[in-house]
Design a protein around this motif. Structure first.
Motif, mmCIF file in Angstrom:
data_model
loop_
_atom_site.group_PDB
_atom_site.id
_atom_site.type_symbol
_atom_site.label_atom_id
_atom_site.label_comp_id
_atom_site.label_asym_id
_atom_site.label_seq_id
_atom_site.Cartn_x
_atom_site.Cartn_y
_atom_site.Cartn_z
ATOM 1 N N GLU A 9 -9.159 10.426 -0.790
ATOM 2 C CA GLU A 9 -8.499 10.971 -1.978
ATOM 3 C C GLU A 9 -7.328 11.837 -1.532
ATOM 4 O O GLU A 9 -7.486 12.741 -0.710
ATOM 5 C CB GLU A 9 -9.482 11.791 -2.803
ATOM 6 C CG GLU A 9 -8.909 12.307 -4.103
ATOM 7 C CD GLU A 9 -8.704 11.230 -5.150
ATOM 8 O OE1 GLU A 9 -7.604 11.197 -5.744
ATOM 9 O OE2 GLU A 9 -9.626 10.415 -5.380
ATOM 10 N N VAL A 68 -5.419 7.588 -1.229
ATOM 11 C CA VAL A 68 -5.536 6.948 -2.541
ATOM 12 C C VAL A 68 -5.598 8.026 -3.620
ATOM 13 O O VAL A 68 -5.956 9.169 -3.349
ATOM 14 C CB VAL A 68 -6.781 6.040 -2.633
ATOM 15 C CG1 VAL A 68 -6.753 4.954 -1.567
ATOM 16 C CG2 VAL A 68 -8.073 6.837 -2.543
ATOM 17 N N ILE A 121 -12.013 3.552 -7.678
ATOM 18 C CA ILE A 121 -12.105 2.521 -6.632
ATOM 19 C C ILE A 121 -13.561 2.341 -6.229
ATOM 20 O O ILE A 121 -14.039 1.217 -6.069
ATOM 21 C CB ILE A 121 -11.221 2.880 -5.425
ATOM 22 C CG1 ILE A 121 -9.737 2.888 -5.835
ATOM 23 C CG2 ILE A 121 -11.460 1.916 -4.266
ATOM 24 C CD1 ILE A 121 -8.801 3.459 -4.794
ATOM 25 N N ALA A 158 0.877 -1.180 0.000
ATOM 26 C CA ALA A 158 0.000 0.000 0.000
ATOM 27 C C ALA A 158 0.910 1.225 0.000
ATOM 28 O O ALA A 158 1.191 1.794 1.051
ATOM 29 C CB ALA A 158 -0.930 -0.008 1.208
ATOM 30 N N LEU A 199 -10.815 5.146 2.761
ATOM 31 C CA LEU A 199 -10.057 5.439 1.562
ATOM 32 C C LEU A 199 -10.255 6.927 1.279
ATOM 33 O O LEU A 199 -11.373 7.366 0.999
ATOM 34 C CB LEU A 199 -10.546 4.596 0.395
ATOM 35 C CG LEU A 199 -10.620 3.079 0.652
ATOM 36 C CD1 LEU A 199 -11.143 2.353 -0.571
ATOM 37 C CD2 LEU A 199 -9.277 2.531 1.087
#
Length: 124
Positions: free
Chosen positions: A122, A81, A87, A48, A120
């Motif tokens: 951005e 992410v 996603i 990751a 998650l």
């Protein structure tokens, strides 16, 4: 000053079935599988960014049922992410439930098949 923290190397998550967890983490989320040391229990290591997620196949001491619906109100691991929308679309295509961040920022919360919550977000 000595003895300072430099970052998080990995987070370990307990999973009941490594193959099922890999179908989520690797196949739906797109995390790459990494080499794993020879250990006396099943599991998998995933990349990751500069960090890792270690999936440990062990009996889960936490209940899966009765957890807060929104993962932001439960223990969770947060990932930065890029391409959050892509996603989100993969989660929808796979039939995986998620909730959007209630703060209004571009982020979502999702649980893996074992109830582990993750955020998650951005990246700016």
């Amino acid at each position: 000053m000595s003895g300072r923290f430099l970052g998080i190397h990995h987070a370990s998550l307990i999973v009941a079935d490594t193959a099922r967890a890999l179908a989520f983490y690797r196949d739906v989320l797109g995390l790459p599988e990494l080499a794993r040391p020879d250990l006396p229990f099943p599991g998998a290591w995933l990349g990751a960014g500069d960090q890792q997620i270690h999936l440990l196949e062990l009996p889960n001491p936490d209940p899966v049922d009765g957890r807060p619906e929104h993962g932001g109100r439960d223990r969770h691991v947060a990932f930065s992410v890029s391409g959050l929308e892509a996603i989100r679309q993969r989660l929808e295509a796979a039939g995986v439930a998620y909730t959007m961040s209630r703060s209004g920022r571009p982020a979502l919360f999702v649980r893996d098949p074992d109830g582990n919550a993750m955020e998650l977000m951005e990246a700016p």
